[in-house]
Design an enzyme around this catalytic site. Structure first.
Site, PDB file in Angstrom:
ATOM      1  N   LYS A 101       0.831  -1.200   0.000  1.00  0.00           N
ATOM      2  CA  LYS A 101       0.000   0.000   0.000  1.00  0.00           C
ATOM      3  C   LYS A 101       0.866   1.251   0.000  1.00  0.00           C
ATOM      4  O   LYS A 101       0.648   2.185  -0.793  1.00  0.00           O
ATOM      5  CB  LYS A 101      -0.915  -0.017   1.235  1.00  0.00           C
TER       6      LYS A 101
ATOM      7  N   ARG B 218      -2.966   3.362   8.678  1.00  0.00           N
ATOM      8  CA  ARG B 218      -3.374   2.212   7.860  1.00  0.00           C
ATOM      9  C   ARG B 218      -2.265   1.184   7.745  1.00  0.00           C
ATOM     10  O   ARG B 218      -1.137   1.508   7.407  1.00  0.00           O
ATOM     11  CB  ARG B 218      -3.731   2.701   6.447  1.00  0.00           C
TER      12      ARG B 218
ATOM     13  N   GLY C  92      -8.115  -6.593   4.617  1.00  0.00           N
ATOM     14  CA  GLY C  92      -8.924  -6.571   5.825  1.00  0.00           C
ATOM     15  C   GLY C  92      -8.364  -7.366   6.995  1.00  0.00           C
ATOM     16  O   GLY C  92      -9.015  -7.482   8.025  1.00  0.00           O
TER      17      GLY C  92
ATOM     18  N   MET D 229      -5.539  -6.819   8.757  1.00  0.00           N
ATOM     19  CA  MET D 229      -4.897  -6.049   9.817  1.00  0.00           C
ATOM     20  C   MET D 229      -5.640  -4.733  10.015  1.00  0.00           C
ATOM     21  O   MET D 229      -6.599  -4.457   9.334  1.00  0.00           O
ATOM     22  CB  MET D 229      -3.434  -5.832   9.476  1.00  0.00           C
TER      23      MET D 229
ATOM     24  N   ARG E  90      -3.358  -0.970  -6.399  1.00  0.00           N
ATOM     25  CA  ARG E  90      -2.404  -2.089  -6.479  1.00  0.00           C
ATOM     26  C   ARG E  90      -2.754  -2.904  -7.709  1.00  0.00           C
ATOM     27  O   ARG E  90      -3.858  -2.784  -8.248  1.00  0.00           O
ATOM     28  CB  ARG E  90      -2.474  -2.949  -5.222  1.00  0.00           C
TER      29      ARG E  90
ATOM     30  N   HIS F 182     -16.205  -8.540   0.609  1.00  0.00           N
ATOM     31  CA  HIS F 182     -15.182  -9.360   1.267  1.00  0.00           C
ATOM     32  C   HIS F 182     -15.224 -10.799   0.766  1.00  0.00           C
ATOM     33  O   HIS F 182     -14.197 -11.383   0.405  1.00  0.00           O
ATOM     34  CB  HIS F 182     -15.408  -9.307   2.788  1.00  0.00           C
TER      35      HIS F 182
ATOM     36  N   SER G  30      16.605 -40.742 -13.059  1.00  0.00           N
ATOM     37  CA  SER G  30      15.294 -40.121 -12.865  1.00  0.00           C
ATOM     38  C   SER G  30      15.085 -40.006 -11.365  1.00  0.00           C
ATOM     39  O   SER G  30      15.100 -41.014 -10.652  1.00  0.00           O
ATOM     40  CB  SER G  30      14.207 -40.993 -13.502  1.00  0.00           C
TER      41      SER G  30
ATOM     42  N   CYS H   8      10.547 -37.906 -11.785  1.00  0.00           N
ATOM     43  CA  CYS H   8       9.184 -38.409 -11.827  1.00  0.00           C
ATOM     44  C   CYS H   8       8.690 -38.375 -10.382  1.00  0.00           C
ATOM     45  O   CYS H   8       9.470 -38.287  -9.468  1.00  0.00           O
ATOM     46  CB  CYS H   8       9.112 -39.805 -12.418  1.00  0.00           C
TER      47      CYS H   8
ATOM     48  N   TYR I 121      14.191 -32.994 -18.002  1.00  0.00           N
ATOM     49  CA  TYR I 121      12.740 -33.098 -18.120  1.00  0.00           C
ATOM     50  C   TYR I 121      12.083 -33.326 -16.769  1.00  0.00           C
ATOM     51  O   TYR I 121      12.733 -33.738 -15.808  1.00  0.00           O
ATOM     52  CB  TYR I 121      12.343 -34.222 -19.100  1.00  0.00           C
TER      53      TYR I 121
HETATM   54  P1  ADP Z   1      -7.486  -2.099   3.789  1.00  0.00           P
HETATM   55  O1  ADP Z   1      -6.083  -2.527   3.652  1.00  0.00           O
HETATM   56  O2  ADP Z   1      -8.287  -3.001   4.646  1.00  0.00           O
HETATM   57  O3  ADP Z   1      -8.110  -1.781   2.471  1.00  0.00           O
HETATM   58  P2  ADP Z   1      -7.202   0.749   4.160  1.00  0.00           P
HETATM   59  O4  ADP Z   1      -6.009   1.241   4.882  1.00  0.00           O
HETATM   60  O5  ADP Z   1      -7.153   0.839   2.693  1.00  0.00           O
HETATM   61  O6  ADP Z   1      -7.463  -0.752   4.633  1.00  0.00           O
HETATM   62  O7  ADP Z   1      -8.439   1.515   4.711  1.00  0.00           O
HETATM   63  C1  ADP Z   1      -9.737   1.074   4.520  1.00  0.00           C
HETATM   64  C2  ADP Z   1     -10.613   2.188   4.042  1.00  0.00           C
HETATM   65  O8  ADP Z   1     -10.525   3.321   4.869  1.00  0.00           O
HETATM   66  C3  ADP Z   1     -10.263   2.695   2.672  1.00  0.00           C
HETATM   67  O9  ADP Z   1     -10.867   1.923   1.690  1.00  0.00           O
HETATM   68  C4  ADP Z   1     -10.809   4.095   2.686  1.00  0.00           C
HETATM   69  O10 ADP Z   1     -12.139   4.081   2.274  1.00  0.00           O
HETATM   70  C5  ADP Z   1     -10.707   4.489   4.123  1.00  0.00           C
HETATM   71  N1  ADP Z   1      -9.570   5.391   4.253  1.00  0.00           N
HETATM   72  C6  ADP Z   1      -8.282   5.057   4.356  1.00  0.00           C
HETATM   73  N2  ADP Z   1      -7.505   6.153   4.403  1.00  0.00           N
HETATM   74  C7  ADP Z   1      -8.324   7.213   4.315  1.00  0.00           C
HETATM   75  C8  ADP Z   1      -8.130   8.641   4.286  1.00  0.00           C
HETATM   76  N3  ADP Z   1      -6.928   9.169   4.351  1.00  0.00           N
HETATM   77  N4  ADP Z   1      -9.213   9.417   4.165  1.00  0.00           N
HETATM   78  C9  ADP Z   1     -10.450   8.863   4.097  1.00  0.00           C
HETATM   79  N5  ADP Z   1     -10.702   7.564   4.124  1.00  0.00           N
HETATM   80  C10 ADP Z   1      -9.646   6.733   4.229  1.00  0.00           C
HETATM   81 MG    MG Z   2      -7.741  -0.506   1.263  1.00  0.00          MG
END
Ligand code: ADP
Ligand code: MG
Ligand code: MG
Length: 896
Positions: free
Chosen positions: A22, A91, A100, A102, A335, A450, A778, A846, A866
């Site tokens: 990220k 984040r 989702g 962590m 990503r 999810h 083999s 094999c 092979y």
């Molecule tokens: P995950 O890895 O579970 O997707 P994120 O870190 O992307 O977690 O955060 C989940 C959600 O929180 C994002 O999809 C976004 O909608 C919201 N979010 C994250 N950062 C911000 C921010 N700077 N401003 C507003 N919303 C945010």
């Molecule tokens: Mg996210």
């Protein structure tokens, strides 16, 4: 001193090891000039240091200070300042995406004082209190460890008291009261006040994200996805933007192509007046992305441009998270997106056609595991009416008993039952259930929910958003639109390709991809088949490792050849002694004296010859490596316990049977405590006079006859379970003698090569000596793994392997993927010793590993010629041998 913090402008997408996926991609977008809210990333190094010592690493606090100040300067506001507060999101984000799994905490910086400032700045008192109650709730659960249910039920109570059902029906005053209630919950259950110092909030949230690396669900996910335990997560601190400032604001997720089919054209979900995870949580119904064109034309156009830019820049499907704050677009994440197997092939081929990537890169973009998924059977065409339809979120044909919670899914699956997990929606706590289920069915959420995302990642079949279903999780049943009730334990069929659900078990048929490989369907008939065809033909051009098959019958041989095998690497002969030939083998084993034995062998000879000539005919022109008899002889005799009982009963009833008595004596004589290490392989050839002679003669005569009939036979003779060069010398000497005899009799030159399996550590360690006689090796990696580890495969896989996997002693069973460090080292030694003595020594493998993608990579690297695998896996091995030859994908790709 190490640098622990990077501003978004200091990183790039190739720094994912340090900044997490990220963080690296936020940096990349920032540097590209896309609208990313300012922020910084705390490295995975810092996380690892924190997890190792339990303390914040030295210097981190100062670096955070420095970057926070820079952020405050950029925003012209201070974190949590009382008039116009700057808020931040904290984040998580590891090297490999763990959706989702962590923690993420939004709205850090709000306090009793600054909430009014936020109201004044935004002109929206409701927003301010809604953000504050979300912060107390999120912080309370994730950072302070308070039970999430307590907040959820307080929220329910508030709505009930007011007589409303939606969160949006609560006004500023309600939310203010709710926030006070939430703070009480924190006080009661966390044993402390909700922190009123913004900087303390930030520091605690950062540490909590570090610690979330070790939650159970994160561990479970890593185990399922083979993600190493020791990577740690990065932490991204990012200025908050608000999607919940009214109808001209909102939040969404999108893909640059359809991740389910690979079809071109953007795809996504949008939710107006919403924040954070409201979209993926399936709490409110989302709008399809194209509706944004009407709602917010300017932001929509900009988003479309950005998505095109991203796809061109990453040269791949990207998924993104965005927020619109009062008409202004902000990019919160991107990503290289997860996709289904079919989408992976279609997208790789399409990007190559579009000129964004070359054919080698297209090959790197797909995996053998994905091809395997495409080769699974699917449901036959049917007139049956589905009991429900929904979003085709992850393809496949899953049949199983309905269960309504993850714990039951796990328990029933471990009892050996195929289950379908049925839920209104799933959340990260359902991961174990998703792993254990064949398929998942939900009544809420779309392709980005999810359930859909995780099912695609795990290769599970998924239909989601089947809204006509009423799911009663507590009552353990669901009701369809026409009132049919389906209870826990009932069987349903889930068609993740069509998005349909049927009652009972539906018939399945071969996949179109298998029909293509079998030559029954031309590739031009369908864009997926065409993509597979183009990519696999490129793999065939690029591979260095040949792909042979393990095939024991003419039918298997023919199939292997159709599927693209260029030879048979292992033709076992044991089944040729079963069925109605068993009596002949009994006669051989029980033979009293040379004459009886010779007679038994003579009776077997024409049968064996016929076996070999049919296989040689199917494989005309290609090598067929025939292994002489390998299993212990008792396998051809009746079961010892059965026979003992039978003889005892007969004797007790006075019907003693001399033949049965004699058989029992033989069975007892041949009984071994540990047959895996007993009289088998070459040991049989040495102790049973004439057995291997018979087999060699049958092979030689079959080859001679075939040559005389105008064919091009190419048989090779393989001796199993050699531990010492002398064993091979004795057997090879006799074999050469017989070959010469048959050559003289038939007038056909028979230069058949004689080689050996390397399946004992001693053979690998003395490979140089063995190569003086052997023309080929083999590697029998199944036995080699058993003997290197001292594992009896039949006993250990069910008994202690689960513990070993859970303890991380190995990440994957060594019977599935070659153990590079142990077994691999022995293979490496044998390759070098063997080739030093005989430079043109042919080398193959094999055993199950021959069709395993990760193992194939190793066999490529160690320099084999092979791999040989079961016919069904031949296409997968073709793909992977090509992939091994074109090398790894770039560092920025997360293709787990
Ligand atoms: P995950 O890895 O579970 O997707 P994120 O870190 O992307 O977690 O955060 C989940 C959600 O929180 C994002 O999809 C976004 O909608 C919201 N979010 C994250 N950062 C911000 C921010 N700077 N401003 C507003 N919303 C945010
Ligand atoms: Mg996210
Ligand atoms: Mg073996």
């Amino acid at each position: 001193m190490s640098k622990y913090v990077y501003g978004f402008a200091e990183g790039n997408r190739f720094m994912a090891d340090l900044l997490g996926g990220k963080g690296a991609n936020l940096a990349e977008m920032t540097v590209m000039g896309l609208p990313v809210p300012p922020g910084f990333t705390i490295t995975t190094d810092a996380c690892r240091a924190y997890l190792a010592t339990g303390a914040v690493p030295e210097g981190l606090a100062e670096e955070v200070d420095e970057h926070l100040h820079a952020l405050e300067r950029a925003m012209g506001r201070k974190l949590g300042q009382i008039d116009e507060p700057l808020l931040v999101a904290v984040r998580s984000g590891a090297r490999f995406s763990m959706p989702g799994m962590m923690d993420t905490v939004l709205d850090i910086g709000l306090t009793d004082d600054s909430v009014a400032g936020l109201a004044a700045w935004s002109g929206d008192e409701r927003l301010a209190w809604d953000s504050y109650r979300r912060l107390v709730q999120m912080f309370g659960t994730t950072v302070l460890g308070v039970d999430a249910q307590l907040f959820a039920s307080a929220l329910r109570d508030a709505k009930r008291a007011k007589g409303v059902t939606g969160d949006l029906d609560l006004d500023a005053g309600d939310l203010r009261a709710l926030t006070a209630r939430f703070k009480e919950i924190v006080r009661e259950h966390a044993g402390r006040e909700f922190p009123q110092d913004p900087r303390e909030q930030l520091d605690l949230a950062i540490m909590s994200v570090f610690a979330s690396w070790h939650t159970d669900r994160a561990r479970t996910y890593r185990r399922a996805e083979h993600i190493p335990e020791d990577l740690g997560t990065a932490v991204n601190v990012c200025a908050m933007v608000f999607g919940n400032l009214g109808e001209d604001s909102g939040t969404g997720v999108a893909f640059t192509r359809d991740p389910a089919t690979g079809a071109p054209g953007v795809y996504g979900d949008y939710l107006a007046d919403a924040q954070g995870e409201d979209v993926v949580a399936g709490i409110r119904n989302t709008l399809p992305l194209h509706r944004l064109a009407d709602l917010q034309p300017r932001a929509y156009d900009q988003l479309m441009n950005i998505m095109a830019t991203l796809e061109e820049h990453y040269r791949d499907l990207c998924d993104i998270e965005f927020t619109i704050e009062r008409g202004r677009l902000w990019m919160l994440q991107t990503r290289v997106g997860k996709r289904t197997a079919a989408a992976a092939f279609r997208i790789a081929d399409a990007l190559r056609e579009e000129g964004l990537i070359d054919a080698d890169e297209a090959l790197r973009r797909v995996t053998g595991a994905q091809l395997a998924q495409l080769m699974f059977p699917r449901f036959a065409a049917t007139d049956a009416t589905p009991i429900a339809t929904g979003v085709a979120a992850s393809p496949g044909a899953a049949v199983g008993e309905v269960v309504f919670d993850s714990a039951t899914a796990v328990r029933r699956a471990e009892e050996g039952t195929a289950v379908i997990l049925v839920r209104r929606e799933t959340n990260p706590d359902d991961l174990d259930g998703l792993i254990h289920a064949r398929g998942v069915l939900t009544s809420r959420g779309g392709k980005t929910s999810h359930a859909a995302v995780v099912a695609r990642g795990l290769g599970r079949t998924c239909v989601c958003g089947a809204e006509s279903l009423t799911i009663d999780t507590h009552g353990r049943r669901f009701t369809t639109a026409d009132g049919t009730i389906v209870a826990e334990g009932d069987v349903i069929s889930v068609d993740g390709t069509a998005g349909a659900v049927y009652l009972d078990e539906m018939a399945v048929v071969a996949s179109p991809v298998v029909d293509y490989f079998e030559g029954r369907t031309p590739p031009e008939s369908d864009d997926l088949l065409l993509a597979v065809h183009r990519i696999i033909t490129h793999a065939d051009r690029r591979h260095r490792l040949e792909v042979r098959a393990n095939a024991d019958t003419p039918a298997d041989a023919a199939r292997a050849r159709r599927l693209g095998a260029t030879g048979i690497g292992l033709c076992r002969t044991e089944h040729m002694f079963l069925g109605d030939r068993r009596v002949l083998v009994e006669r051989l084993i029980l033979a009293d004296g040379d004459a009886e034995r010779t007679a038994a062998l003579a009776a077997l000879l024409p049968l064996q010859r016929e076996d070999f000539s049919r296989i040689l005919a199917e494989m005309d022109g290609l090598p067929v490596t025939i292994r002489l008899l390998d299993p212990p002889l008792h396998e051809f005799l009746p079961d010892r316990t059965d026979l003992t009982a039978r003889v005892a009963v007969a004797n007790a009833l006075g019907n003693a049977d001399a033949a049965a008595d004699e058989l029992l004596r033989a069975v007892n004589r041949l009984h071994e405590q540990n047959p895996m290490l007993g009289t088998r392989g070459v040991r049989l050839g040495l102790v049973i006079p004439g057995l291997y002679d018979l087999q060699v003669r049958a092979i030689a005569e079959a080859a001679a006859a075939r040559a005389l009939a105008g064919g091009t036979p190419h048989a090779e003779i393989m001796i199993p379970l050699i531990g010492d060069a002398r064993e091979l010398e004795i057997v090879a000497e006799r074999a050469r003698h017989i070959l010469a005899e048959v050559a003289a009799e038939s007038g056909v030159d028979l230069p058949l090569e004689i080689g050996t399996m390397i399946e004992l550590p001693r053979a690998a360690l003395t490979a140089g000596r063995i190569a003086e006689t052997a023309r080929f090796f083999s590697f029998g990696t199944n036995d080699l793994t058993q003997t290197v580890w001292g594992f009896s495969r039949d006993d250990v896989e069910a008994s202690f392997f689960p513990t070993y996997l859970a303890e991380g002693i190995f990440a994957v069973s060594p019977f599935e993927t070659i153990d590079r460090d142990g077994v691999g080292t022995l293979i490496d030694i044998a390759v070098h010793e063997g080739r030093a003595v005989r430079p043109d020594l042919a080398l193959g493998v094999c055993g199950e590993h021959g069709g395993d993608p990760a193992s194939i990579r190793f066999f490529h690297e160690v320099g084999l010629d092979y791999v040989s695998c079961s016919p069904f896996r031949v296409p997968i091995a073709r793909l992977e041998t090509g992939r091994a030859a074109v090398g790894e994908a770039g560092a920025a790709t997360d293709n787990r």
